[in-house]
Design a protein around this motif. Structure first.
Motif, short mmCIF file in Angstrom:
data_model
loop_
_atom_site.label_atom_id
_atom_site.label_comp_id
_atom_site.label_asym_id
_atom_site.label_seq_id
_atom_site.Cartn_x
_atom_site.Cartn_y
_atom_site.Cartn_z
N MET A 10 0.94 -1.30 -0.07
CA MET A 10 -0.25 0.00 0.09
C MET A 10 0.96 1.35 -0.03
O MET A 10 0.58 2.08 -1.00
CB MET A 10 -1.01 -0.16 1.17
CG MET A 10 -2.37 -0.17 0.92
SD MET A 10 -2.73 0.48 -0.97
CE MET A 10 -4.60 -0.20 -1.23
N LYS A 187 -14.19 3.89 -2.36
CA LYS A 187 -13.29 2.76 -1.97
C LYS A 187 -13.60 2.54 -0.50
O LYS A 187 -12.58 2.39 0.19
CB LYS A 187 -12.11 2.53 -2.30
CG LYS A 187 -11.64 2.77 -3.71
CD LYS A 187 -12.26 1.16 -4.45
CE LYS A 187 -12.01 1.32 -6.07
NZ LYS A 187 -12.86 0.37 -6.69
N SER A 188 -14.57 3.12 0.14
CA SER A 188 -14.96 2.98 1.71
C SER A 188 -16.29 2.20 1.76
O SER A 188 -16.98 2.04 0.91
CB SER A 188 -14.60 4.30 2.01
OG SER A 188 -15.93 4.91 2.11
N ARG A 192 -19.26 2.08 -0.97
CA ARG A 192 -19.98 0.61 -1.21
C ARG A 192 -21.52 0.83 -0.76
O ARG A 192 -22.51 0.19 -1.75
CB ARG A 192 -19.48 -0.48 -0.16
CG ARG A 192 -18.34 -0.91 -0.72
CD ARG A 192 -17.79 -2.12 -0.18
NE ARG A 192 -17.60 -1.82 1.40
CZ ARG A 192 -16.40 -1.70 1.93
NH1 ARG A 192 -15.22 -1.66 1.22
NH2 ARG A 192 -16.34 -1.48 3.21
N PRO A 334 -7.43 -21.54 -8.35
CA PRO A 334 -8.46 -20.41 -8.27
C PRO A 334 -8.06 -19.41 -7.37
O PRO A 334 -8.42 -18.34 -7.90
CB PRO A 334 -9.36 -21.22 -7.59
CG PRO A 334 -9.18 -22.90 -7.49
CD PRO A 334 -7.68 -22.82 -8.12
N THR A 337 -5.88 -16.74 -9.54
CA THR A 337 -6.62 -16.10 -10.36
C THR A 337 -7.82 -15.14 -9.58
O THR A 337 -7.72 -13.75 -10.06
CB THR A 337 -7.27 -16.98 -11.45
OG1 THR A 337 -8.10 -17.91 -10.63
CG2 THR A 337 -6.71 -17.22 -12.56
N ALA A 338 -8.19 -15.41 -8.67
CA ALA A 338 -9.23 -14.71 -8.21
C ALA A 338 -8.37 -13.36 -7.45
O ALA A 338 -9.08 -12.38 -7.65
CB ALA A 338 -9.87 -15.41 -6.90
N ASP A 339 -7.25 -13.40 -7.10
CA ASP A 339 -6.40 -12.49 -6.60
C ASP A 339 -6.19 -11.55 -7.50
O ASP A 339 -6.53 -10.38 -7.27
CB ASP A 339 -4.97 -13.04 -6.01
CG ASP A 339 -4.77 -12.61 -4.58
OD1 ASP A 339 -5.70 -12.23 -3.84
OD2 ASP A 339 -3.88 -12.50 -4.12
N LYS A 341 -7.97 -10.97 -10.22
CA LYS A 341 -9.02 -10.31 -10.47
C LYS A 341 -9.57 -9.20 -9.51
O LYS A 341 -9.88 -8.12 -9.79
CB LYS A 341 -10.24 -11.16 -10.54
CG LYS A 341 -10.41 -11.80 -11.95
CD LYS A 341 -11.71 -12.96 -12.07
CE LYS A 341 -11.39 -13.86 -13.13
NZ LYS A 341 -12.26 -15.17 -12.65
N ALA A 342 -9.29 -9.44 -8.32
CA ALA A 342 -9.60 -8.44 -7.37
C ALA A 342 -8.80 -7.47 -7.55
O ALA A 342 -9.37 -6.19 -7.28
CB ALA A 342 -9.22 -9.17 -5.81
N ARG A 345 -9.97 -4.43 -9.57
CA ARG A 345 -11.11 -3.55 -9.16
C ARG A 345 -10.70 -2.60 -7.97
O ARG A 345 -11.12 -1.35 -8.00
CB ARG A 345 -12.42 -4.28 -8.66
CG ARG A 345 -13.20 -4.30 -9.75
CD ARG A 345 -14.60 -4.98 -9.54
NE ARG A 345 -15.13 -3.94 -8.91
CZ ARG A 345 -15.90 -2.86 -9.71
NH1 ARG A 345 -15.69 -2.88 -11.00
NH2 ARG A 345 -16.35 -1.82 -8.89
#
Lengths: 347, 278
Positions: A10, A187-188, A192, A334, A337-339, A341-342, A345
């Motif tokens: 970060m 993004k908070s 959301r 999985p 790949t999921a990571d 994709k996350a 966004r």
């Protein structure tokens, strides 16, 4: 066998982005002060900046909240006149210029946000076309008020002799801060909540989201930044007339948001830049200019109805992460790949 | 209200919950839509860790009862006590904060958002940081977001959905969408969970798994669950108390065994013996 996907932590991500913002600022300043650009070009840069803020702020309500207001120019007008009047009256005082600029712009934002709340509370009881019409009405009311309160606003001839305080630096910083602030809110948990209302109001409410509060909040936030853009506009023009804030201005901003992709900040920025600079770029074509402009809009809407960017948001850090990981063998558990994709966004 | 003095007026409650204040105490609940009475004189008490079922033929008013409990519709008559507090005049989101969460018969997910975001929206009120905290990314933001992230993954792992955390909710297979709705409802930390046809569209093995999971949720979180379901295997298998609704009124209450043998219930479902002839 377990290759982990390299991620940029970060604080470094923020550093990269800050460095990029500073670099762009330095480059822009150098180009403009070097005299390579002509007058029209340097003033175009300021216009682009102002329209970026307008598009990004309207995107909060259209893209993220999923409502369709048509009175964005009204909020811009409130901010413009607030800021114009403040800067005019502060011109003779001892207030140093940087302080006057900041106070003026913040005041413009706050005034516009207040109007956003006043208009938002009744307007957001309605949906869809009804909301569009009621906000259209409010936008016009603001314009008529400005014409008739000629003692304060200068009426139809306009508010003249506003100090031209919207330099490249001021506009650039305002754009950067607006975009970052909106991004951080979205993004908070608050962002959301706004998105959840767009997605499904009934489900959002049953998840404990205070619908009315967040609708008005999104509306006010959007108005706040529109007000800041208005303030910059006042300092860019030096002259404010009510006709500059009519219905067509609202439509222009809306076109930018829709074209860029509703719900994509990067889309709004790109569309605002392209659509604001197109008229100048096409100037040599003279009479065909507006035809080409319109044809372009039609073509984009036919082939990319979700807008240039859809809801996709560009992230430099994720691009870098992709480059970092390019040499890794492709192993697609999985989770991995999921990571990835996350990553696309967030941030 | 004195907890110990409370006496179940229309008991359906398992013994272990008898000494505690019921999570839900519904009295004489009713609603009219114009001249039509959709629900009438609905009385039910649900214990704090009970799994209760609400069954009945199509159009009996089951979903209407859920909508009344969450104040999507304001009741025309009667009262609801949620954890001893009246829900009259409260908004749906306030009732959620008071401890009632639900899922929907026709799935209502936030389809364009990721699975994790869906759960995090459920965790909205568990987080407390302000708008300023989020713009300036103050420590409160980081701390609570991290917590929410971990909590969301933990909740997803109940249904083995941890790996799907970054999928778009709309891209999930049907069964997983139903499970995600339950997870999202659970994230709001309810005292009672209302499930509207959780097994609809599931195959028998998925349903069996769902039954285990519903029990597991009750045992881990120690909450009450009330469900509407047409799948009799599920209802008879996990519900401790069942209420049967027909034409908006309760026609029978009792344990699964009692309901199975109740002639009134059989009549409501299958018709009167010999009545259809002639």
């Amino acid at each position: 066998m377990n290759h982990t996907y390299k991620k940029i932590p970060m604080p470094i991500r923020y550093l990269i982005n800050t460095a990029l913002i500073a670099l762009l600022l330095y480059a822009g300043n150098a180009v403009i002060s070097s005299g390579i650009t002509n007058r029209a070009q340097s003033s175009l840069v300021l216009q682009v900046g102002i329209y970026i803020i307008l598009a990004v702020s309207l995107n909060i309500v259209t893209g993220y909240l999923g409502q369709l207001p048509l009175g964005h120019a009204g909020f811009m007008a409130v901010g413009a006149y607030t800021c114009g009047i403040f800067w005019k009256s502060a011109a003779g005082s001892a207030l140093p210029a940087p302080a006057a600029i900041v106070i003026g712009l913040v005041l413009a934002g706050i005034m516009a946000a207040i109007f956003g709340v006043i208009i938002g509370v009744p307007a957001l009881r309605l949906k869809g076309d009804y909301l569009a019409i009621i906000t259209l009405g409010f936008g016009e009311i603001i314009r008529i008020l400005i014409i008739n309160l000629s003692g304060i606003t200068g009426g139809t001839p306009g508010l003249m002799n506003i100090p031209k305080r919207s330099s490249f630096l001021v506009v650039y910083l305002a754009v950067a801060i607006s975009c970052i602030a909106i991004h951080m809110v979205m993004k908070s948990r608050h962002g959301r909540a706004i998105l959840s209302i767009r997605e499904n109001e009934i489900a959002a409410e049953s998840c404990g989201i205070h619908i009315t509060y967040y609708k008005v909040f999104a509306f006010a936030l959007s108005a706040f930044f529109a007000g800041i853009a208005g303030g910059l506009y006042a300092g860019y023009q030096g002259l404010l007339t009510p006709s500059g804030f009519d219905f067509m201005t609202s439509i222009n901003i809306l076109v930018m948001v829709v074209l860029g992709g509703m719900g994509s900040m990067a889309g709004s920025v790109i569309a605002a830049t392209v659509l604001t600079s197109l008229p100048l770029a096409l100037q040599s074509l003279n009479t065909f200019r507006m035809v080409i402009y319109s044809v372009l809009l039609v073509i984009i809407m036919i082939f990319k109805p979700s807008g240039l960017m859809g809801t996709y948001d560009f992230s430099l850090s994720h691009l870098l992460e992709k480059l970092l990981n390019i040499r890794q063998p492709r192993e697609n558990s999985p989770a991995q790949t999921a990571d990835k994709k996350a990553g696309k966004r967030n941030g | 209200m004195d907890k110990m003095a409370w006496m179940p007026s229309n008991a359906l409650i398992p013994e272990r919950d008898l000494q505690k204040l019921p999570i839900l105490d519904i009295r004489h609940l009713g609603i009219d839509f114009g001249g039509l009475t959709a629900v009438d004189d609905f009385n039910l008490t649900i214990g704090r860790t009970e799994i209760a079922g609400l069954i009945g033929p199509n159009g009996a008013g089951k979903t209407t009862v859920f909508n009344l409990l969450t104040n999507v519709y304001a009741p025309t008559r009667g009262s609801i006590l949620l954890d001893g507090r009246s829900t009259a005049g409260k908004k749906t989101y306030q009732l959620n904060k008071m401890g009632i969460a639900r899922t929907f018969q026709n799935i209502r997910l936030f389809k364009a958002l990721t699975v994790e975001e869906n759960v995090q929206i459920g965790l909205h009120n568990a987080m407390r940081y302000s708008v300023g905290d989020s713009i300036l990314r103050l420590p409160a933001y980081w701390k609570q977001e991290k917590q929410a992230h971990e909590q969301a993954l933990e909740l997803l792992s109940i249904f083995d959905m941890r790996d799907m955390a970054s999928w778009k909710a709309g891209s999930l297979p049907y069964g997983a969408q139903r499970r995600l709705e339950i997870v999202r409802a659970l994230a709001t930390q309810p005292g009672i969970l209302l499930l509207d046809e959780p097994a609809a569209g599931m195959n028998p093995s998925e349903t069996a798994e769902l039954m285990d999971n519903i029990r597991k949720i009750r045992d881990t979180f120690q909450i009450a669950i009330m469900l509407i379901e047409h799948d009799m295997n599920l209802v008879m298998g996990i519900c401790e108390g069942i209420a049967v609704l027909n034409y908006g009124s309760i026609i029978a209450k009792g344990t699964p065994q009692e309901i199975k043998q109740n002639p009134v219930v059989i009549e409501a479902y299958l018709g009167k013996k010999g009545g259809a002839q002639a």
